[in-house]
Motif scaffolding. Structure first.
Motif, PDB file in Angstrom:
ATOM      1  N   GLN A  17      -4.863   4.764  -8.338  1.00 10.92           N
ATOM      2  CA  GLN A  17      -4.458   4.081  -7.112  1.00 10.92           C
ATOM      3  C   GLN A  17      -4.358   2.605  -7.448  1.00 10.92           C
ATOM      4  O   GLN A  17      -5.304   2.007  -7.922  1.00 10.92           O
ATOM      5  CB  GLN A  17      -5.486   4.315  -6.013  1.00 10.92           C
ATOM      6  CG  GLN A  17      -5.091   3.760  -4.684  1.00 10.92           C
ATOM      7  CD  GLN A  17      -6.084   4.152  -3.591  1.00 10.92           C
ATOM      8  OE1 GLN A  17      -7.041   4.889  -3.830  1.00 10.92           O
ATOM      9  NE2 GLN A  17      -5.861   3.665  -2.409  1.00 10.92           N
ATOM     10  N   GLU A  21       1.474   4.205  -3.173  1.00 13.19           N
ATOM     11  CA  GLU A  21       1.312   5.658  -3.059  1.00 13.19           C
ATOM     12  C   GLU A  21       2.593   6.389  -3.441  1.00 13.19           C
ATOM     13  O   GLU A  21       2.549   7.488  -3.974  1.00 13.19           O
ATOM     14  CB  GLU A  21       0.915   6.022  -1.633  1.00 13.19           C
ATOM     15  CG  GLU A  21      -0.487   5.568  -1.273  1.00 13.19           C
ATOM     16  CD  GLU A  21      -0.853   5.855   0.175  1.00 13.19           C
ATOM     17  OE1 GLU A  21      -0.011   6.412   0.924  1.00 13.19           O
ATOM     18  OE2 GLU A  21      -1.983   5.526   0.557  1.00 13.19           O
ATOM     19  N   ASN A  22       3.756   5.778  -3.158  1.00 10.10           N
ATOM     20  CA  ASN A  22       5.034   6.402  -3.453  1.00 10.10           C
ATOM     21  C   ASN A  22       6.085   5.312  -3.632  1.00 10.10           C
ATOM     22  O   ASN A  22       6.668   4.827  -2.660  1.00 10.10           O
ATOM     23  CB  ASN A  22       5.455   7.358  -2.329  1.00 10.10           C
ATOM     24  CG  ASN A  22       6.797   8.013  -2.602  1.00 10.10           C
ATOM     25  OD1 ASN A  22       7.400   7.837  -3.656  1.00 10.10           O
ATOM     26  ND2 ASN A  22       7.283   8.771  -1.630  1.00 10.10           N
ATOM     27  N   HIS A  36       0.833  -1.206   0.000  1.00 14.11           N
ATOM     28  CA  HIS A  36       0.000   0.000   0.000  1.00 14.11           C
ATOM     29  C   HIS A  36       0.868   1.257   0.000  1.00 14.11           C
ATOM     30  O   HIS A  36       0.633   2.188  -0.787  1.00 14.11           O
ATOM     31  CB  HIS A  36      -0.943  -0.004   1.206  1.00 14.11           C
ATOM     32  CG  HIS A  36      -1.806   1.208   1.280  1.00 14.11           C
ATOM     33  ND1 HIS A  36      -2.892   1.401   0.453  1.00 14.11           N
ATOM     34  CD2 HIS A  36      -1.730   2.316   2.057  1.00 14.11           C
ATOM     35  CE1 HIS A  36      -3.435   2.565   0.720  1.00 14.11           C
ATOM     36  NE2 HIS A  36      -2.747   3.140   1.692  1.00 14.11           N
TER      37      HIS A  36
END
Length: 151
Positions: A149, A20-21, A16
């Motif tokens: 996402q 995101e990064n 997760h």
């Protein structure tokens, strides 16, 4: 018998956070999760080996780069040789993502092309003309990605 490795909540948290990064360092991941860099390193090795983490990438702004982002929804005739069609599509320069699908389309193909409409038409024709068992193609021009996402 090969040992089955389980995925736990820490593995899911790593995936997760990286979704995101993807540029997070092992140190940053360890701090966010409350563990050590060594444990993150072992878990990352495991996640990559298992194929859970397949790629680290970026999401470019194609518009700013002067390209159009096009999605082709391809419906094949019954009995079409999907695997050989996919192999052929993999060789196309402008094809960036190929996905097998259930539903209206058998294949979803993401294409990045220069903005010139004649060139776009030529690229789409070169992609679709090599697929002899095409029944139908839906063409969608992506104008903006409002949310992206992966997990």
């Amino acid at each position: 018998m090969p040992r089955k490795v389980k995925i736990d909540s820490i593995d899911l948290r790593i995936v997760h956070l990286l979704s995101e990064n993807a540029r997070m360092t092992y140190k940053e991941l360890a701090e966010a999760i409350g563990t050590t860099r060594q444990r993150i390193s072992r878990r990352m090795d495991k996640l990559e080996r298992m194929g859970i983490i397949q790629k680290y990438t970026i999401l470019p702004d194609y518009e700013s780069l002067g390209y159009s982002y096009i999605i082709l929804g391809i419906t094949l005739k019954p009995g079409a040789k999907t695997d050989s069609i996919i192999q052929n599509l993999k060789e196309k320069e402008y094809v960036k993502i190929i996905q097998k699908a259930l539903g209206t389309h058998n294949l979803v193909v993401h294409v990045i092309a220069p903005k010139d409409m004649r060139e776009i038409q030529s690229i789409i024709e070169s992609i679709t003309s090599d697929i002899e068992d095409i029944d139908h193609v839906d063409i969608t021009f992506i104008t903006e990605t409002c949310k992206f996402q992966t997990f």
